[in-house]
Design a protein around this motif. Structure first.
Motif, mmCIF file in Angstrom:
data_model
loop_
_atom_site.group_PDB
_atom_site.id
_atom_site.type_symbol
_atom_site.label_atom_id
_atom_site.label_comp_id
_atom_site.label_asym_id
_atom_site.label_seq_id
_atom_site.Cartn_x
_atom_site.Cartn_y
_atom_site.Cartn_z
ATOM 1 N N PHE A 1 0.843 -1.199 0.000
ATOM 2 C CA PHE A 1 0.000 0.000 0.000
ATOM 3 C C PHE A 1 0.879 1.249 0.000
ATOM 4 N N SER A 2 0.675 2.134 -0.955
ATOM 5 C CA SER A 2 1.453 3.371 -1.067
ATOM 6 C C SER A 2 0.669 4.522 -0.452
ATOM 7 N N PRO A 3 1.094 5.047 0.682
ATOM 8 C CA PRO A 3 0.353 6.122 1.331
ATOM 9 C C PRO A 3 0.396 7.416 0.524
ATOM 10 N N LYS A 4 -0.743 8.085 0.482
ATOM 11 C CA LYS A 4 -0.859 9.341 -0.253
ATOM 12 C C LYS A 4 -0.603 10.523 0.676
ATOM 13 N N GLY A 5 -0.241 11.635 0.079
ATOM 14 C CA GLY A 5 0.106 12.811 0.872
ATOM 15 C C GLY A 5 -1.073 13.667 1.278
ATOM 16 N N THR A 6 -2.303 13.181 1.030
ATOM 17 C CA THR A 6 -3.482 14.005 1.318
ATOM 18 C C THR A 6 -4.483 13.325 2.244
ATOM 19 N N SER A 7 -4.148 12.164 2.796
ATOM 20 C CA SER A 7 -5.067 11.450 3.697
ATOM 21 C C SER A 7 -4.427 11.271 5.061
ATOM 22 N N ASP A 8 -5.261 11.256 6.110
ATOM 23 C CA ASP A 8 -4.755 11.133 7.474
ATOM 24 C C ASP A 8 -4.011 9.817 7.684
ATOM 25 N N ILE A 9 -2.985 9.866 8.497
ATOM 26 C CA ILE A 9 -2.219 8.679 8.871
ATOM 27 C C ILE A 9 -2.338 8.493 10.375
ATOM 28 N N ARG A 10 -2.603 7.262 10.794
ATOM 29 C CA ARG A 10 -2.775 6.957 12.215
ATOM 30 C C ARG A 10 -1.610 6.103 12.713
ATOM 31 N N LEU A 11 -1.050 6.493 13.844
ATOM 32 C CA LEU A 11 -0.044 5.706 14.537
ATOM 33 C C LEU A 11 -0.690 5.080 15.756
ATOM 34 N N SER A 12 -0.434 3.800 15.976
ATOM 35 C CA SER A 12 -0.932 3.092 17.151
ATOM 36 C C SER A 12 0.202 2.256 17.711
ATOM 37 N N GLY A 13 0.161 2.005 19.022
ATOM 38 C CA GLY A 13 1.219 1.173 19.571
ATOM 39 C C GLY A 13 1.070 0.916 21.052
ATOM 40 N N HIS A 14 1.899 0.004 21.548
ATOM 41 C CA HIS A 14 1.927 -0.312 22.969
ATOM 42 C C HIS A 14 3.252 -0.972 23.303
ATOM 43 N N VAL A 15 3.549 -1.109 24.572
ATOM 44 C CA VAL A 15 4.734 -1.829 25.021
ATOM 45 C C VAL A 15 4.478 -3.317 24.808
ATOM 46 N N SER A 16 5.452 -4.029 24.207
ATOM 47 C CA SER A 16 5.283 -5.454 23.907
ATOM 48 C C SER A 16 6.221 -6.348 24.704
ATOM 49 N N TRP A 17 7.198 -5.756 25.392
ATOM 50 C CA TRP A 17 8.139 -6.523 26.226
ATOM 51 C C TRP A 17 8.916 -5.521 27.067
ATOM 52 N N VAL A 18 9.325 -5.938 28.261
ATOM 53 C CA VAL A 18 10.163 -5.070 29.094
ATOM 54 C C VAL A 18 11.280 -5.892 29.730
ATOM 55 N N GLY A 19 12.385 -5.208 29.999
ATOM 56 C CA GLY A 19 13.467 -5.754 30.810
ATOM 57 C C GLY A 19 13.510 -4.974 32.114
ATOM 58 N N LYS A 20 14.671 -4.872 32.720
ATOM 59 C CA LYS A 20 14.779 -4.094 33.956
ATOM 60 C C LYS A 20 14.630 -2.605 33.696
ATOM 61 N N SER A 21 15.255 -2.134 32.611
ATOM 62 C CA SER A 21 15.164 -0.711 32.285
ATOM 63 C C SER A 21 14.973 -0.488 30.787
ATOM 64 N N SER A 22 14.593 -1.522 30.083
ATOM 65 C CA SER A 22 14.380 -1.406 28.639
ATOM 66 C C SER A 22 12.958 -1.823 28.286
#
Length: 445
Positions: A171-192
């Motif tokens: 899919f080639s994103p166009k320069g005239t439509s909204d773009i959505r970013l989504s995310g979450h933490v998927s793993w953790v270490g002691k400080s990473s």
């Protein structure tokens, strides 16, 4: 080893024709875990951050920064006393850190000018910059300090350690439509923390996936002088449990990659056979002068497949400690790799995969940043471009801050790149590993 490689390729020694077979179809446990990480598990109730500009403003407020540049950053030394211990941090589910934000291209002509390419598509470099900033915002959502007074700024700094394999859809994103970013933490270490970030664009009433990226982030104290603990993950359901399993396996794979790096170990037996094949192909058969090299047909010396760009860094691209924002480096490097690939192939390439991005050293806003892009490996219509970002000292000397790998694809076969020294040969083999990993043929080692 050699027999296993021959089962994947139809290789004629002395010929540059490689026929790649289809990817394996069996689903291992790690593949299943990666499959779960590829799917967006959007909670019913999650924090929507607004636009990416809103995200930037909210993060500045949380860590106590104000607009305006000062050569000496505002001191955050007083926040050290508020850093919690691991015992003070309650476990968090992945849903707790899930958030989203929008790049409102449909309603902002000024943003369209910043994001659009000359063909009307979105510049992927800009998107990488936004994804890096968004990954930091997800870190803010995950770290929860119950005993911290609301009037006290967050005593944390988050920095990017590396970016894992990033695959792009057709899919080639166009320069005239909204773009959505989504995310979450998927793993953790002691400080990473490992952060999964998705990019989607609105298309005919629905959102189409552009890519998914994994960011490995480090939690640091308020002055960025030492590590800081993070909340552990307590999976909220089976889906989150599978994602967490995948995170543990990706951690192990990263450790294995480091152990098998060509900077630490000699090439494998099969890789040594590749080296010898290239040596025989570029050595003249009618003379005993071994220093006389011959360029194979449709080949280009690696030394001639590179570009270099030096830019001054400015406060516009700074973080809280007057260091250059990692997303800016990623944007410049990606666009340099595109130019390098385009010039080599003589046709417009498509970005297939970003194999990995490592952050070795921070870059001051007063630095000169030199980007060196090299085509290090080609196969059929694929190209691997390595970008090395060096910080130049005006009084002499340089220091590597980042190494980035990109896999590009063209519609037609591209000229073969030929290493001309042992040093370049190691780059060639590393590029070959990156391509195999990108295509799912090997673990990349």
């Amino acid at each position: 080893m050699i027999s296993r490689m021959f089962s994947r390729f139809n290789i004629s020694i002395g010929s540059v024709t490689h026929q790649i077979f289809k990817k394996p179809t069996s689903l291992s446990r790690s593949v299943i875990a990666r499959k779960f990480c590829n799917e967006i598990a959007r909670p019913e109730n999650f924090a929507t951050a607004g636009t990416m500009n809103d995200v930037h403003i909210k993060m500045m407020e949380r860590i106590g920064l104000e607009p305006g540049y000062s050569p000496i950053p505002r001191s955050r030394e007083h926040l050290i006393q508020y850093q919690p211990s691991s015992a003070d941090l309650p476990p968090r589910s992945m849903a707790d850190s899930f958030t989203s934000a929008v790049i409102p291209l449909s309603s902002s002509k000024s943003l369209q000018d910043l994001y659009v390419s000359y063909l009307g598509h979105v510049r992927f470099g800009r998107l990488m910059q936004d994804m890096d900033l968004f990954a930091v915002w997800v870190c803010h959502q995950h770290v929860n300090i119950p005993n911290l007074d609301k009037n006290i700024h967050l005593p944390y700094t988050f920095v990017t350690i590396m970016v894992d394999k990033i695959d792009f859809t057709d899919f080639s994103p166009k320069g005239t439509s909204d773009i959505r970013l989504s995310g979450h933490v998927s793993w953790v270490g002691k400080s990473s923390m490992e952060i999964v970030v998705w990019l989607e664009q609105e298309f005919e009433g629905t959102y189409k996936k552009i890519t998914r990226a994994l960011f490995l982030m480090a939690a640091r104290n308020a002055t960025n002088t030492g590590p800081a603990p993070v909340n552990q993950i307590s999976p909220g359901n089976e889906h989150e449990q599978n994602i967490l399993i995948g995170g543990e396996e990706r951690k192990k794979r990263r450790i294995d990659h480091q152990k098998m790096s060509l900077l630490k170990v000699v090439p494998s037996n099969y890789e040594q056979s590749i080296m010898h094949d290239i040596f025989t192909r570029i050595t003249r058969k009618d003379t005993i002068q071994l220093d006389k090299r011959v360029l194979p047909a449709n080949g280009k010396w690696m030394a001639d497949c590179s570009i270099m760009n030096t830019i001054p860094c400015f406060p516009e691209h700074r973080n809280a400690h007057n260091k250059v924002f990692g997303g800016f480096i990623m944007k410049i490097a990606l666009e340099n790799s595109w130019v390098c690939a385009y010039l080599h192939a003589k046709s417009r390439p498509k970005l297939e995969t970003i194999s990995d991005i490592s952050f070795e050293k921070p870059v001051d806003v007063s630095s000169f940043l030199q980007m060196n892009a090299y085509v290090t490996y080609t196969e059929m219509n694929f190209m691997v471009v390595m970008v090395v970002a060096d910080v130049l000292n005006p009084t002499g000397g340089r220091m590597t801050s980042n190494v980035l790998y990109y896999v590009w694809k063209c519609n037609e076969s591209v000229p073969e790149v030929i290493p001309g020294s042992y040093h370049e040969m190691m780059w060639y083999l590393m590029g070959r590993r990156k391509l195999n990993y990108a295509l799912g043929l090997t673990s990349g080692v």
